[in-house]
Write a protein that holds these residues in place. Structure first.
Motif, PDB file in Angstrom:
ATOM      1  N   ALA A 151       0.846  -1.200   0.000  1.00 28.18           N
ATOM      2  CA  ALA A 151       0.000   0.000   0.000  1.00 28.18           C
ATOM      3  C   ALA A 151       0.878   1.246   0.000  1.00 28.18           C
ATOM      4  CB  ALA A 151      -0.912  -0.003   1.220  1.00 28.18           C
ATOM      5  N   SER A 152       0.424   2.271  -0.702  1.00 27.00           N
ATOM      6  CA  SER A 152       1.190   3.512  -0.779  1.00 27.00           C
ATOM      7  C   SER A 152       1.065   4.314   0.509  1.00 27.00           C
ATOM      8  CB  SER A 152       0.693   4.361  -1.947  1.00 27.00           C
ATOM      9  OG  SER A 152      -0.622   4.836  -1.683  1.00 27.00           O
ATOM     10  N   GLY A 153       2.041   5.198   0.713  1.00 25.73           N
ATOM     11  CA  GLY A 153       1.985   6.073   1.868  1.00 25.73           C
ATOM     12  C   GLY A 153       0.765   6.975   1.820  1.00 25.73           C
ATOM     13  N   THR A 154       0.380   7.373   0.608  1.00 29.47           N
ATOM     14  CA  THR A 154      -0.795   8.232   0.451  1.00 29.47           C
ATOM     15  C   THR A 154      -2.053   7.508   0.900  1.00 29.47           C
ATOM     16  OG1 THR A 154       0.229   9.409  -1.407  1.00 29.47           O
ATOM     17  CG2 THR A 154      -2.177   9.542  -1.197  1.00 29.47           C
ATOM     18  N   ALA A 155      -2.175   6.247   0.521  1.00 31.77           N
ATOM     19  CA  ALA A 155      -3.352   5.473   0.900  1.00 31.77           C
ATOM     20  C   ALA A 155      -3.417   5.299   2.414  1.00 31.77           C
ATOM     21  CB  ALA A 155      -3.331   4.116   0.215  1.00 31.77           C
ATOM     22  N   LYS A 156      -2.271   5.056   3.033  1.00 31.79           N
ATOM     23  CA  LYS A 156      -2.243   4.887   4.487  1.00 31.79           C
ATOM     24  C   LYS A 156      -2.570   6.206   5.189  1.00 31.79           C
ATOM     25  CE  LYS A 156       1.111   1.084   4.392  1.00 31.79           C
ATOM     26  NZ  LYS A 156       2.480   0.661   4.751  1.00 31.79           N
ATOM     27  N   SER A 157      -2.051   7.295   4.641  1.00 37.67           N
ATOM     28  CA  SER A 157      -2.344   8.602   5.228  1.00 37.67           C
ATOM     29  C   SER A 157      -3.831   8.912   5.163  1.00 37.67           C
ATOM     30  CB  SER A 157      -1.560   9.703   4.499  1.00 37.67           C
ATOM     31  OG  SER A 157      -0.171   9.551   4.676  1.00 37.67           O
ATOM     32  N   GLU A 158      -4.447   8.579   4.043  1.00 36.93           N
ATOM     33  CA  GLU A 158      -5.882   8.827   3.889  1.00 36.93           C
ATOM     34  C   GLU A 158      -6.691   7.973   4.855  1.00 36.93           C
ATOM     35  OE1 GLU A 158      -6.626   8.144  -0.229  1.00 36.93           O
ATOM     36  OE2 GLU A 158      -5.820  10.091  -0.863  1.00 36.93           O
ATOM     37  N   LEU A 159      -6.249   6.725   5.058  1.00 34.69           N
ATOM     38  CA  LEU A 159      -6.936   5.857   6.005  1.00 34.69           C
ATOM     39  C   LEU A 159      -6.844   6.437   7.415  1.00 34.69           C
ATOM     40  CD1 LEU A 159      -8.340   3.267   6.930  1.00 34.69           C
ATOM     41  CD2 LEU A 159      -6.107   2.109   6.876  1.00 34.69           C
ATOM     42  N   LEU A 160      -5.664   6.885   7.788  1.00 32.52           N
ATOM     43  CA  LEU A 160      -5.491   7.465   9.114  1.00 32.52           C
ATOM     44  C   LEU A 160      -6.287   8.762   9.259  1.00 32.52           C
ATOM     45  CD1 LEU A 160      -1.685   6.827   9.671  1.00 32.52           C
ATOM     46  CD2 LEU A 160      -3.567   5.839  10.982  1.00 32.52           C
ATOM     47  N   ARG A 161      -6.362   9.524   8.194  1.00 32.57           N
ATOM     48  CA  ARG A 161      -7.143  10.761   8.253  1.00 32.57           C
ATOM     49  C   ARG A 161      -8.611  10.453   8.496  1.00 32.57           C
ATOM     50  NH1 ARG A 161      -5.757  12.577   3.670  1.00 32.57           N
ATOM     51  NH2 ARG A 161      -3.822  13.481   4.457  1.00 32.57           N
ATOM     52  N   SER A 162      -9.093   9.379   7.866  1.00 32.34           N
ATOM     53  CA  SER A 162     -10.492   9.004   8.068  1.00 32.34           C
ATOM     54  C   SER A 162     -10.745   8.508   9.483  1.00 32.34           C
ATOM     55  CB  SER A 162     -10.899   7.924   7.061  1.00 32.34           C
ATOM     56  OG  SER A 162     -10.266   6.683   7.349  1.00 32.34           O
ATOM     57  N   LEU A 163      -9.703   7.930  10.106  1.00 32.56           N
ATOM     58  CA  LEU A 163      -9.844   7.399  11.461  1.00 32.56           C
ATOM     59  C   LEU A 163      -9.631   8.464  12.534  1.00 32.56           C
ATOM     60  CD1 LEU A 163      -7.814   4.081  11.056  1.00 32.56           C
ATOM     61  CD2 LEU A 163     -10.289   4.255  11.345  1.00 32.56           C
ATOM     62  N   LEU A 164      -8.640   9.338  12.311  1.00 29.91           N
ATOM     63  CA  LEU A 164      -8.218  10.265  13.354  1.00 29.91           C
ATOM     64  C   LEU A 164      -8.610  11.715  13.095  1.00 29.91           C
ATOM     65  CD1 LEU A 164      -4.585   8.878  13.947  1.00 29.91           C
ATOM     66  CD2 LEU A 164      -6.663   8.352  15.237  1.00 29.91           C
ATOM     67  N   GLY A 165      -8.789  12.075  11.851  1.00 29.80           N
ATOM     68  CA  GLY A 165      -9.085  13.461  11.515  1.00 29.80           C
ATOM     69  C   GLY A 165     -10.331  13.970  12.227  1.00 29.80           C
ATOM     70  N   GLY A 166     -10.168  15.032  13.001  1.00 26.77           N
ATOM     71  CA  GLY A 166     -11.301  15.587  13.725  1.00 26.77           C
ATOM     72  C   GLY A 166     -11.653  14.833  14.997  1.00 26.77           C
ATOM     73  N   ARG A 167     -11.053  13.667  15.206  1.00 23.97           N
ATOM     74  CA  ARG A 167     -11.328  12.865  16.395  1.00 23.97           C
ATOM     75  C   ARG A 167     -10.152  12.851  17.365  1.00 23.97           C
ATOM     76  NH1 ARG A 167     -13.169  10.071  11.950  1.00 23.97           N
ATOM     77  NH2 ARG A 167     -15.422   9.629  11.887  1.00 23.97           N
ATOM     78  N   ALA A 168      -8.973  13.152  16.854  1.00 25.90           N
ATOM     79  CA  ALA A 168      -7.768  13.148  17.684  1.00 25.90           C
ATOM     80  C   ALA A 168      -7.046  14.479  17.506  1.00 25.90           C
ATOM     81  CB  ALA A 168      -6.848  11.992  17.280  1.00 25.90           C
ATOM     82  N   ASP A 169      -6.172  14.778  18.445  1.00 32.32           N
ATOM     83  CA  ASP A 169      -5.379  15.989  18.340  1.00 32.32           C
ATOM     84  C   ASP A 169      -4.513  15.928  17.081  1.00 32.32           C
ATOM     85  OD1 ASP A 169      -4.420  18.420  20.193  1.00 32.32           O
ATOM     86  OD2 ASP A 169      -2.671  17.590  19.146  1.00 32.32           O
ATOM     87  N   ALA A 170      -4.268  17.097  16.488  1.00 32.80           N
ATOM     88  CA  ALA A 170      -3.483  17.147  15.261  1.00 32.80           C
ATOM     89  C   ALA A 170      -2.085  16.560  15.458  1.00 32.80           C
ATOM     90  CB  ALA A 170      -3.379  18.585  14.768  1.00 32.80           C
ATOM     91  N   ALA A 171      -1.502  16.748  16.644  1.00 31.37           N
ATOM     92  CA  ALA A 171      -0.168  16.190  16.905  1.00 31.37           C
ATOM     93  C   ALA A 171      -0.205  14.668  16.905  1.00 31.37           C
ATOM     94  CB  ALA A 171       0.368  16.704  18.238  1.00 31.37           C
ATOM     95  N   THR A 172      -1.259  14.096  17.451  1.00 36.00           N
ATOM     96  CA  THR A 172      -1.409  12.641  17.433  1.00 36.00           C
ATOM     97  C   THR A 172      -1.467  12.131  16.003  1.00 36.00           C
ATOM     98  OG1 THR A 172      -2.666  12.728  19.504  1.00 36.00           O
ATOM     99  CG2 THR A 172      -2.831  10.708  18.211  1.00 36.00           C
ATOM    100  N   GLU A 173      -2.244  12.799  15.180  1.00 32.78           N
ATOM    101  CA  GLU A 173      -2.366  12.378  13.787  1.00 32.78           C
ATOM    102  C   GLU A 173      -1.032  12.479  13.065  1.00 32.78           C
ATOM    103  OE1 GLU A 173      -5.039  13.328   9.778  1.00 32.78           O
ATOM    104  OE2 GLU A 173      -5.547  14.294  11.689  1.00 32.78           O
TER     105      GLU A 173
END
Length: 276
Positions: A151-173
């Motif tokens: 999997a590409s880094g972009t795909a993993k970043s998007e997955l994490l954004r969907s999981l953490l974006g708006g739900r976790a602190d920006a530093a955590t993400e």
């Protein structure tokens, strides 16, 4: 590499670099988040360019010459604070070439944690890192997706954004995204544990992982935290986990040491220790 796992010259170089980072970020005018972004870019560069890394860690070359080389390479590409930190790093001696990149990676994470501390979010980030580690451990599908080498880094970043974006602190993400997209040989679990320890160290605290059959009451948490702080001589941060299989008891792990016992017994012992 951490201050505990580094050896010889690299341990001394890392300790000096952490002191320089602390002194730099104590200045309120320094943007720790921007510093972290710049350090991450340098980490990626030296991880990718092995020959350059070897030149910058060659013990046969004068430290000042290596610092001048890094300055020419980074000039105009990163902030002056980052360039100065890197110059100090390459002036130092390293046991292995790879240790320089490991140190840069740790400084990057520490800069982000410092940014969280300055904004009053360090407690939140520390707890979120712990909880995310528990989520990953319990979800084999998620772990597989985040560690899939195809999997590409972009795909993993998007997955994490969907999981953490708006739900976790920006530093955590940011911290988790860097770990997932550029693990550099670390397992996801080891990387998350390392980040949690760095967060605790940022406040000069120890971490106790407390597993209980049911959630602890606030008074129980306060007593247990105070008792552990007295035992270990340092402020203690409790990472709380609930596991019904503990069967009414409690399990406390501080580093490699594990304490087992019933909640009532441990709280009573905590009370006695505090009274004594």
């Amino acid at each position: 590499m951490t201050a505990q796992t580094a050896h010889g010259a690299s341990r001394e170089a890392l300790a000096a670099a952490r002191e320089r980072l602390d002194a730099l970020t104590d200045n309120t005018a320094v943007d720790a988040k921007l510093l972290a972004d710049d350090l991450a870019a340098v980490t990626a560069l030296l991880h990718r360019e092995v020959s350059l890394r070897r030149v910058l860690t060659d013990p046969a070359q004068p430290g000042e010459a290596k610092a001048e080389l890094s300055g020419r390479l980074l000039g105009g590409k990163v902030g002056g604070e980052t360039a100065d930190l890197v110059a100090g790093l390459v002036r130092s001696r390293w046991s292995q070439s790879r240790d320089l990149v490991d140190a840069l990676e740790e400084l990057t994470d520490l800069a982000d944690l410092t940014a969280a501390q300055k904004s009053g979010a360090l407690d939140t980030v520390e707890d979120e890192l712990f909880r995310f580690g528990r989520i990953v451990a319990a979800n084999t599908g998620l772990r597989a997706a985040l560690t899939d080498r195809a999997a590409s880094g972009t795909a993993k970043s998007e997955l994490l954004r969907s999981l953490l974006g708006g739900r976790a602190d920006a530093a955590t993400e940011r911290l988790v995204t860097r770990l997932v997209t550029a693990p550099r040989g670390r397992s996801l679990e080891a990387g998350l544990e390392s980040l949690a320890k760095l967060a605790a160290d940022r406040r000069q605290r120890m971490v106790a992982v407390v597993t209980s059959a049911v959630p602890l009451a606030d008074q129980q948490k306060e007593r247990l935290g105070a008792a552990l702080a007295k035992i270990y001589g340092r402020q203690m941060h409790l990472n709380l986990d609930v596991d019904p299989e503990v069967l009414g008891g409690i399990r406390v792990q501080v580093g490699d040491e594990v304490i087992n016992g019933s909640i009532a017994d441990r709280i009573e012992d905590a009370h006695r220790r505090m009274a004594g």
